[in-house]
Design an enzyme around this catalytic site. Structure first.
Site, PDB file in Angstrom:
ATOM      1  N   LYS A 113       4.770  52.260  -7.390  1.00  0.00           N
ATOM      2  CA  LYS A 113       4.879  50.963  -7.183  1.00  0.00           C
ATOM      3  C   LYS A 113       3.952  50.121  -7.984  1.00  0.00           C
ATOM      4  O   LYS A 113       2.795  50.405  -8.232  1.00  0.00           O
ATOM      5  CB  LYS A 113       4.470  50.545  -5.604  1.00  0.00           C
ATOM      6  CG  LYS A 113       4.569  49.108  -5.155  1.00  0.00           C
ATOM      7  CD  LYS A 113       4.188  48.934  -3.888  1.00  0.00           C
ATOM      8  CE  LYS A 113       4.306  47.337  -3.600  1.00  0.00           C
ATOM      9  NZ  LYS A 113       3.909  47.192  -2.276  1.00  0.00           N
ATOM     10  N   ASP A 252      13.420  42.651   4.664  1.00  0.00           N
ATOM     11  CA  ASP A 252      13.380  43.708   3.518  1.00  0.00           C
ATOM     12  C   ASP A 252      11.979  44.754   3.509  1.00  0.00           C
ATOM     13  O   ASP A 252      11.866  45.897   2.769  1.00  0.00           O
ATOM     14  CB  ASP A 252      13.375  43.118   2.098  1.00  0.00           C
ATOM     15  CG  ASP A 252      12.373  42.120   1.941  1.00  0.00           C
ATOM     16  OD1 ASP A 252      12.274  41.142   2.941  1.00  0.00           O
ATOM     17  OD2 ASP A 252      11.427  41.924   1.148  1.00  0.00           O
TER      18      ASP A 252
HETATM   19  P1  AMP Z   1       7.278  42.239  -1.435  1.00  0.00           P
HETATM   20  O1  AMP Z   1       6.520  40.864  -1.444  1.00  0.00           O
HETATM   21  O2  AMP Z   1       6.229  43.301  -2.281  1.00  0.00           O
HETATM   22  O3  AMP Z   1       7.931  42.757  -0.249  1.00  0.00           O
HETATM   23  O4  AMP Z   1       8.433  41.963  -2.585  1.00  0.00           O
HETATM   24  C1  AMP Z   1       9.512  41.081  -2.384  1.00  0.00           C
HETATM   25  C2  AMP Z   1      10.599  41.288  -3.514  1.00  0.00           C
HETATM   26  O5  AMP Z   1       9.821  40.711  -4.869  1.00  0.00           O
HETATM   27  C3  AMP Z   1      10.848  42.639  -3.937  1.00  0.00           C
HETATM   28  O6  AMP Z   1      12.161  42.676  -4.338  1.00  0.00           O
HETATM   29  C4  AMP Z   1       9.821  43.012  -4.996  1.00  0.00           C
HETATM   30  O7  AMP Z   1      10.552  44.081  -5.647  1.00  0.00           O
HETATM   31  C5  AMP Z   1       9.791  41.902  -5.896  1.00  0.00           C
HETATM   32  N1  AMP Z   1       8.578  41.597  -6.446  1.00  0.00           N
HETATM   33  C6  AMP Z   1       7.306  41.386  -6.049  1.00  0.00           C
HETATM   34  N2  AMP Z   1       6.143  41.527  -6.902  1.00  0.00           N
HETATM   35  C7  AMP Z   1       7.151  41.699  -7.946  1.00  0.00           C
HETATM   36  C8  AMP Z   1       6.395  41.845  -9.404  1.00  0.00           C
HETATM   37  N3  AMP Z   1       5.257  41.852  -9.863  1.00  0.00           N
HETATM   38  N4  AMP Z   1       7.506  41.736 -10.215  1.00  0.00           N
HETATM   39  C9  AMP Z   1       8.933  41.982 -10.151  1.00  0.00           C
HETATM   40  N5  AMP Z   1       9.349  41.848  -8.801  1.00  0.00           N
HETATM   41  C10 AMP Z   1       8.307  41.782  -7.854  1.00  0.00           C
HETATM   42 MG    MG Z   2       8.749  44.596   0.191  1.00  0.00          MG
END
Ligand code: AMP
Ligand code: MG
Length: 493
Positions: A113, A252
């Protein structure tokens, strides 16, 4: 020296689930270095800590080199985020590199990650930084030690890059281990596209991976809904029992396996407060502590919607009725798991009908009293040992808790064991040490601003052994000073 392949991968997702991911590779990290490696987890995965906790291991955990047999890929998913549907999410900064079969014969995903941009990165940089990576490491491992199903942390590495956030922050990558990364949002991705064939494939894969015992059931897709409901009800009951606020219960971030995933803006509450919210972006309190069971049910309803065409392909009204009947059972199922948790927390050997009132009245008494939720249960055990001092010190007004104690002691007398034995059993389930927010914050600050990982390592050592009191660790028992003001978390990216 070439990277020694010490990982016997057995990749089912890459092999069986074409169309559910894109093959992808990590960005190159300039100078990877391991901050923390989880020996105990490596052994559980049947991997060699000596081989992996090394320079070669660092190159691997940074995504710079892939061992033979890895199939790095980015998974697709969709999801409801704060109630609004995004039909295209996916691993925007993560790579599933493969699966291994652990010592208990369980299949586990190994994921990086923070490993760089993928086709699902949208506006993001695909990276992660030291603070949030170590936060996920600390809290995930603490949850595991508390007996809460969770993804695990195998390693945290720095990449040697500086990443733009509020200012510049050191780049890092977490190696996350999960019993799978299947999410409610994975089902939603294909349901939103009306792709019944893929949905069926995903449901069959999920059943085979997590709920094999329903594979031959007459209506296995309805059974899948029931199984996931049960896993999630159990999970949320454990969050509630330890005072954990996930903070971003988007669909998600809800697994099919029933493991906690994504430690972004999460926090443990100090003072008991059903409305506890820590995340800066949760302005409406959608994901407040006391709202988590309701949100779980809401998310499960979204999951159920994706299964309608599978539950009864010929009669959607019938499928909706069957699914709705099951979903309506959620509060009851959750309540049973929650009572089981509370039974253990309060040292009851069995449950009587009147126990629900006894438990609820305890929560009524602590509400609004500013009582430290973690200390409360250890103090109750002390009271059962005839020392009420620490308990009473938690309250401004003692009368209500004194009369509750009388009722509880009467109830314990029906237990068939001494109060001392009861107290001892309570101490095996009620932690002394939880990830206190100010301690977590301090450790992360030192790590990301000073490259000083000692506070992180010390805190981790405390948290992975949460029930046993250790001399010299008193500061880890205490909540933040009330002068610090409310604790706020930010979605760590
Ligand atoms: P999360 O908030 O970590 O559950 O992420 C929600 C979505 O945003 C997922 O599709 C992640 O892969 C994407 N995401 C979160 N942070 C990043 C980042 N720094 N770069 C690209 N995608 C991100
Ligand atoms: Mg997530």
């Amino acid at each position: 020296m070439p990277f020694k392949n010490t990982i016997p991968f057995d990749n089912s997702y890459a092999v069986q689930m074409e169309g559910f991911y894109v093959p992808w590779e990590g960005a190159k990290a300039p100078s990877p270095s391991i901050i923390q490696f989880n020996d105990e987890l490596a052994k559980e995965l049947d991997l060699s800590p000596d081989d992996l906790n090394s320079e070669q291991g660092a190159a691997f955990f940074a995504g710079n080199e892939m061992p033979v047999g890895a199939n790095p890929l980015a998974q697709v998913y969709a999801g409801h985020q704060f109630g609004g549907f995004s039909q295209q999410l996916g691993d925007g900064r993560a790579l599933l590199i493969g699966e291994v079969i652990d010592k208990n014969n369980n299949r586990r995903d190994i994921q990086l990650k923070g490993s760089g941009r993928t086709p699902f990165s949208r506006g993001g940089d695909g990276k992660a930084v030291v603070g949030p990576v170590l936060r996920e490491y600390l809290i995930g491992e603490a949850m595991h030690a508390l007996g809460v199903p969770t993804t695990r942390a195998l390693a945290a590495v720095t990449t040697g890059e500086q990443i733009a956030r509020e200012g510049l922050e050191p780049g890092a990558i977490l190696t996350r281990v999960a019993s799978s990364h299947l999410r409610v949002g994975t089902f939603q991705f294909f349901a939103a596209r009306g792709d019944t064939e893929k949905l069926k494939k995903l449901a069959d894969y999920s059943i085979n991976r997590h709920y094999k015992y329903i594979a031959d059931h007459e209506n296995k897709y309805l059974e899948l809904l029931k199984a996931v409901m049960k896993s999630q009800a159990k999970l949320i009951s454990k969050w509630m029992s330890v005072g954990f606020v996930h903070g971003v219960m988007n669909t998600d971030n809800m697994t099919i396996s029933g493991e906690t995933i994504d430690y972004g803006p999460c926090a443990f509450m100090d003072d008991y407060n059903a409305k506890a919210v820590f995340s800066s972006i949760d302005e409406q309190g959608r994901y407040a502590y006391g709202n988590q069971p309701n949100i779980a049910q809401w998310n499960l309803a979204r999951f159920a919607e994706t299964l309608i065409t599978l539950i009864d392909p010929d009669d959607s009204d019938n499928a909706i009725k069957l699914a709705t009947d099951e979903l309506n059972q959620f509060p009851k199922i959750y309540q049973q798991f929650w009572l089981d948790e509370m039974k253990a927390k309060l040292g009851l050997t069995n449950l009587k009908v009147t126990d629900t009132d006894l438990i609820n009245s305890l929560y009524d008494i602590i509400a609004g009293e500013g009582v430290d939720y973690t200390k409360l249960f250890r103090a109750l055990a002390e009271a059962a040992r005839d020392d009420k001092e620490s308990l009473l010190s938690l309250f401004n007004d003692n009368s209500a808790i004194e009369s509750w104690l009388d009722k509880w002691f009467k109830r314990l007398a029906e237990n068939g064991r001494s109060k001392q034995e009861t107290a001892n059993s309570m101490d095996t389930v009620n932690p002394i040490y939880i990830p206190r927010n100010h301690k977590v914050e301090q450790a992360l600050q030192e790590a990301s601003k000073q490259e000083n990982y000692e506070p992180f390592k010390k805190l981790l050592a405390v948290l992975i052994n949460p029930y046993e009191k250790r001399a010299g660790m008193e500061e880890y028992e205490e909540p933040a000073s009330k002068d610090d003001g409310p604790y706020v978390t930010f979605c760590g990216t």
